[in-house]
Design an enzyme around this catalytic site. Structure first.
Site, PDB file in Angstrom:
ATOM      1  N   GLY A   1      32.915  37.558  37.053  1.00 44.73           N
ATOM      2  CA  GLY A   1      33.348  38.583  36.113  1.00 44.73           C
ATOM      3  C   GLY A   1      32.313  39.555  35.614  1.00 44.73           C
TER       4      GLY A   1
ATOM      5  N   CYS B   1      51.723  60.140  50.811  1.00 43.15           N
ATOM      6  CA  CYS B   1      52.788  60.858  50.132  1.00 43.15           C
ATOM      7  C   CYS B   1      53.129  60.217  48.782  1.00 43.15           C
ATOM      8  CB  CYS B   1      54.010  60.916  51.025  1.00 43.15           C
ATOM      9  SG  CYS B   1      53.597  61.701  52.573  1.00 43.15           S
TER      10      CYS B   1
HETATM   11  C1  LIG Z   1      38.296  37.142  40.935  1.00 43.19           C
HETATM   12  C2  LIG Z   1      37.660  35.865  40.576  1.00 43.19           C
HETATM   13  C3  LIG Z   1      36.269  35.753  40.547  1.00 43.19           C
HETATM   14  C4  LIG Z   1      35.336  36.908  40.829  1.00 43.19           C
HETATM   15  O1  LIG Z   1      35.357  37.887  39.840  1.00 43.19           O
HETATM   16  P1  LIG Z   1      34.316  39.093  39.907  1.00 43.19           P
HETATM   17  O2  LIG Z   1      34.700  39.958  38.783  1.00 43.19           O
HETATM   18  O3  LIG Z   1      34.472  39.744  41.219  1.00 43.19           O
HETATM   19  O4  LIG Z   1      32.950  38.510  39.723  1.00 43.19           O
HETATM   20  C5  LIG Z   1      35.725  34.518  40.276  1.00 43.19           C
HETATM   21  N1  LIG Z   1      36.512  33.440  40.012  1.00 43.19           N
HETATM   22  C6  LIG Z   1      37.848  33.516  40.019  1.00 43.19           C
HETATM   23  C7  LIG Z   1      38.651  32.303  39.727  1.00 43.19           C
HETATM   24  C8  LIG Z   1      38.476  34.730  40.292  1.00 43.19           C
HETATM   25  O5  LIG Z   1      39.808  34.794  40.293  1.00 43.19           O
END
Ligand SMILES: *Cc1c(COP(=O)(O)O)cnc(C)c1O
Length: 421
Positions: free
Chosen positions: A239, A346
């Site tokens: 994240g 489109c």
């Molecule tokens: C999408 C996701 C991630 C990665 O998130 P990023 O923002 O790309 O770092 C990690 N763990 C889980 C469970 C996810 O769904």
């Protein structure tokens, strides 16, 4: 820092001039840099140095097997969210004991696949899933290692479509119910509890939401240990955000993120897993397109590219910003004017940017979308029967096509017209 820089007035991927790639593979194409992917992975390694840890690259951000192979060679584990991603990771040489399986809707088939092929842990997201996994494991005569994904009910302060840690989101079990759920898990002989999992969202640009979530996980760890559970691992999710707009304030660095992790959960003696995707792949990739037309509209002008929302959906789906730059460096002091940058699909949604200040771009010119390495190619489709955009990997002056553009024959022949029609 990435490795897409102007040299002698031409944008390069590491040591390769982008016009050279365009001449070889055509446009549009994605291009990734090994040096940048490697650098980003190592930033997390350094951030967690000294702590027992495994960086589990989130496959969904960019699942090309060349990228997965690179990550595996660097020592990464991976986080997968489907049986397909599990297969990809294995095909790229990632051993099962380095694969974490997340996702709210794992099927029994997917559970079987991972239990037979090898798995580090399942991040279980509900009690029905726990019951199903227990049954599948017992059926195979094995024990499934699990962490329970808890929903800490914190606001990730990110785009609503990629926030996952609020009570109203579909992810995880409410943290208030965690002790009861772990107590139940302990009674299921097909499962072995190894830890706790949390992931509150994507493109977070502040540490506070992470810290709030991790503090709750730390409290839960102590409570669960008191209840007699062995918590040896904390999966803290992914994240961490990236700077999409160079003019904006930069999100926290991996080093600052790592220092916070150390401060909040470092004294628990747990092995730490993190699941970064975007930060590793995002700024390690670009999408290169060619201008088809410049069209003068009523009070506004349109730059029409040969790339479209089917190739890069983030602007249409999340109102996301991508810096878009000419591949031939504009002259210093070149005049900029606002223009809408669009694709040929489109739909009005097929708009990459509105009133974007751009130097002059003429038909035939190449432009590059920066920060397109994550959630770019993986979300591409063949909408409007536009072939999936190819992917290229660069390392120094090496260049390889790591996924070809399919031919129109391949696309057309995928359909079957029933003989009774
Ligand atoms: C999408 C996701 C991630 C990665 O998130 P990023 O923002 O790309 O770092 C990690 N763990 C889980 C469970 C996810 O769904």
């Amino acid at each position: 820092m990435d490795h897409f820089l102007y040299r002698d007035g031409v944008l390069h991927a590491e040591d390769v001039p982008l016009p050279e790639i365009a001449a070889q593979v055509g446009t549009p194409f994605y291009c990734y840099s090994v040096a940048t992917l490697t650098r980003h992975f190592r930033l997390f390694q350094e951030a967690l140095a000294g702590m027992d840890h495994l960086i589990c690259y989130a496959v969904k951000a960019n699942s090309n097997q060349a990228v997965l192979k690179l990550m595996g060679d660097l020592g990464a584990g991976v986080d997968v969210v489907s049986g397909g991603e599990y297969r990809r990771a294995r095909a790229a040489g990632i051993p099962g004991e380095r694969i974490v399986f997340s996702g709210v809707g794992k099927t029994r088939e997917e559970m079987r696949l991972a239990l037979e092929g090898g798995i580090r842990q399942f991040n279980v997201e509900s009690e029905p899933e726990m019951a199903a996994l227990n049954e599948v494991a017992l059926g195979l005569g094995v024990v499934a290692p699990i962490a329970v994904r808890v929903n800490p009910d914190v606001d990730a302060q990110t785009h609503e479509k990629i926030a996952t840690g609020k009570a109203e989101n579909k992810f995880g079990i409410p943290i208030a119910r965690a002790r009861a759920v772990y107590a139940h898990a302990a009674t299921l002989p097909g499962l072995r509890v190894v830890g706790i999992d949390v992931h509150i969202g994507s493109q977070l640009t502040a540490l506070e939401p992470f810290e709030a979530a991790y503090a709750k996980v730390a409290d839960l760890t102590r409570a669960l240990r008191q209840d007699g559970h062995e918590i040896i691992r904390l999966d803290l999710g992914g994240g961490l955000g990236i700077p999409y707009e160079r003019s904006n304030a930069a999100p926290p660095l991996p080093l600052e993120y790592g220092a916070m992790i150390r401060r909040v959960v470092g004294d628990l003696g747990c092995e730490i897993e993190i699941e970064p995707g975007r930060l590793i792949a995002g700024n390690a990739g670009i999408l290169v397109a060619q201008a088809i037309y410049v069209k003068e509209g009523e009070g506004r002008n349109f730059l029409i590219l040969d790339a479209a929302m089917n190739d890069l959906v983030r602007p249409a789906m999340y109102s996301a910003h991508h810096d878009i730059v000419p591949v031939i460096e504009p002259a210093p002091g070149a005049e900029q004017a606002p223009i809408d940058i669009v694709g040929p699909v489109c739909e009005t949604g097929d708009t990459f940017a509105k009133s974007r200040m751009m130097p002059p771009v003429a038909p035939g010119d190449l432009v590059a979308f920066r920060s397109a390495g994550a959630y770019g190619a993986v979300m591409a489709s063949e909408y409007n029967t536009r072939p999936l955009v190819p992917e290229v990997l660069v390392m120094g002056d090496h260049l390889a096509v790591i996924r070809d553009r399919p031919s129109f024959d391949e696309i057309i022949n995928r359909d079957t017209i029933p003989e009774w029609l």
